[in-house]
Scaffold this motif. Sequence first.
Motif, PDB file in Angstrom:
ATOM      1  N   ARG A   1      -1.836   2.704 -15.942  1.00 27.81           N
ATOM      2  CA  ARG A   1      -1.855   1.333 -16.466  1.00 27.81           C
ATOM      3  C   ARG A   1      -2.990   0.481 -15.927  1.00 27.81           C
ATOM      4  O   ARG A   1      -3.436  -0.455 -16.579  1.00 27.81           O
ATOM      5  N   VAL A   2      -3.422   0.772 -14.698  1.00 24.64           N
ATOM      6  CA  VAL A   2      -4.339  -0.147 -14.028  1.00 24.64           C
ATOM      7  C   VAL A   2      -5.192   0.618 -13.018  1.00 24.64           C
ATOM      8  O   VAL A   2      -4.809   1.692 -12.558  1.00 24.64           O
ATOM      9  N   SER A   3      -6.335   0.030 -12.697  1.00 29.10           N
ATOM     10  CA  SER A   3      -7.189   0.648 -11.700  1.00 29.10           C
ATOM     11  C   SER A   3      -6.884   0.011 -10.340  1.00 29.10           C
ATOM     12  O   SER A   3      -6.985  -1.210 -10.181  1.00 29.10           O
ATOM     13  N   ILE A   4      -6.495   0.829  -9.366  1.00 22.79           N
ATOM     14  CA  ILE A   4      -6.057   0.285  -8.072  1.00 22.79           C
ATOM     15  C   ILE A   4      -7.237   0.250  -7.100  1.00 22.79           C
ATOM     16  O   ILE A   4      -7.878   1.275  -6.857  1.00 22.79           O
ATOM     17  N   ALA A   5      -7.497  -0.934  -6.560  1.00 24.87           N
ATOM     18  CA  ALA A   5      -8.648  -1.090  -5.656  1.00 24.87           C
ATOM     19  C   ALA A   5      -8.282  -0.648  -4.242  1.00 24.87           C
ATOM     20  O   ALA A   5      -8.164  -1.458  -3.321  1.00 24.87           O
ATOM     21  N   LEU A   6      -8.079   0.627  -4.099  1.00 23.54           N
ATOM     22  CA  LEU A   6      -7.614   1.185  -2.829  1.00 23.54           C
ATOM     23  C   LEU A   6      -8.240   2.576  -2.664  1.00 23.54           C
ATOM     24  O   LEU A   6      -8.364   3.308  -3.648  1.00 23.54           O
TER      25      LEU A   6
ATOM     26  N   ILE B   1       0.845  -1.200   0.000  1.00 19.28           N
ATOM     27  CA  ILE B   1       0.000   0.000   0.000  1.00 19.28           C
ATOM     28  C   ILE B   1       0.881   1.251   0.000  1.00 19.28           C
ATOM     29  O   ILE B   1       0.633   2.200  -0.734  1.00 19.28           O
ATOM     30  N   GLU B   2       1.937   1.200   0.803  1.00 18.88           N
ATOM     31  CA  GLU B   2       2.849   2.340   0.876  1.00 18.88           C
ATOM     32  C   GLU B   2       3.431   2.643  -0.511  1.00 18.88           C
ATOM     33  O   GLU B   2       3.479   3.781  -0.955  1.00 18.88           O
TER      34      GLU B   2
END
Length: 428
Positions: A123-128, A110-111
């Motif tokens: 590039r990508v969708s982060i599930a955070l 996460i850091e």
Amino acid sequence: MRKIDDVSVIDDAFMVQDAPSARHEPRYDVLVLDARARQSLVTVRSLGMRGYKVAALETFDGVPAFSSRWCQQKFVSPTDEGTEEYLTYLERVLDTCGAHVLITASDGTIELLRQYRERLERRVSIALAQEPGLDIAVDKEQTLAIARKLGLLIPRGMSVRDVSEVATAVQEIGLPAVVKPVESWIAGQQQGRRVACQLVTTLAEASRAVEELTYGGGSVLFQQFLTGRREALSFFYANGEIYARFAQWAKHTDPPLGGTSVLRQSIAIPQDVGELAENLIRAINLEGYSEVEFRRDSAGTPYLMEINPRLSASVEIAVRAGVDFPLLLYQWAKGEPIDKVEGYRTGLWMRYLWGDISATAASLRERARPGVIPPWQAIFDFCRFFFVPVKYDYLDWHDLSPIWAALVGRGRGGLKRLQDALLGRGRV
Ligand SMILES: Nc1ncnc2c1ncn2[C@@H]1O[C@H](COP(=O)(O)OP(=O)(O)O)[C@@H](O)[C@H]1O
Ligand SMILES: [Mg+2]
């Protein structure tokens, strides 16, 4: 379902080998980081069995999630998470095989994702969750300050910067006490590390703990020691709405103080904290999955511990009880409609057997410490739960390879793990 058995490794020039080319292979729906984690296996299975194409990444081979029938591609990074090289590797993996959604499970990752979020989100969708909610959630001081304003009880405590303040803290708070890092993940020059809270019973122990946890700067929380039930409430929150709620209590944790829950039961949302915990999530606008941790005192009064803004190690119990948090995470990150979960099964027990062996052994070793159950009770409980209907972490009769990998994996085979657990050498 196609299963790819090769390990995709990268060479010194950070080229992904054996990975499917974006031109020839379909893209993956999701890349699951921290594949070693229990919750990552749950995510792989949960999404895989629904027909999503799942890939997983870890810094070493042999982790249970890699051998799941639902893991279509495994990636082994040659460097630890949290390093620049790991980031480079991750980018290569994303470029080469593609993935719509990235799901993570550890504080260290996460850091890293927070640090390079903008770059990775191309590039990508982060599930955070987004900042500043995330920033508040990973910082216990900020979380507790907001919670107090909302009417939640927080443990009596104070902030301590160095050893010279320990005597005052002991006078104010008393002993035994808990010395706790403000953030569980300390970033390092090269690599960060996870730090855990410590129970202290004497001035000398308190000084040692403060010295250790403030090494390199920062402050720690010095809190009253609570001995009651450990409860955790999980939420899925997005677009101003709570889509799912779940609660569990942990009977055993490994280690006994501050450890991951290894024997736990699903419970109804506790009346006295349910709404307050929801208000806290809304107040800091913490979207996605979050787990709000409480511990009660001996009289049953609940106090807030912290919020974890990532899938918790214990999340399998929620999934088995009917709340598929990994699926909600995926739907949310992908921008699809999110399922609304109206209820779940309560009274379900789940056990992480290796962890429970380790926790039982720790209870025997630490029998003189405050808050540790007596040896006879530890042994009785350990045996009793073989006669109680319990589901086991890793064990899925439709996907047996991961439990085998957990037993024999990576030179830490069953017997070695058992020995470590009994002697208290590291976590199992
Ligand atoms: N003041 C306290 N009294 C008793 N137990 C505590 C206290 N603080 C933490 N713990 C135990 O340790 C666990 C971990 O503490 P937590 O605040 O969640 O930090 P982290 O998970 O980041 O190490 C809690 O869930 C709780 O069971
Ligand atoms: Mg915690």
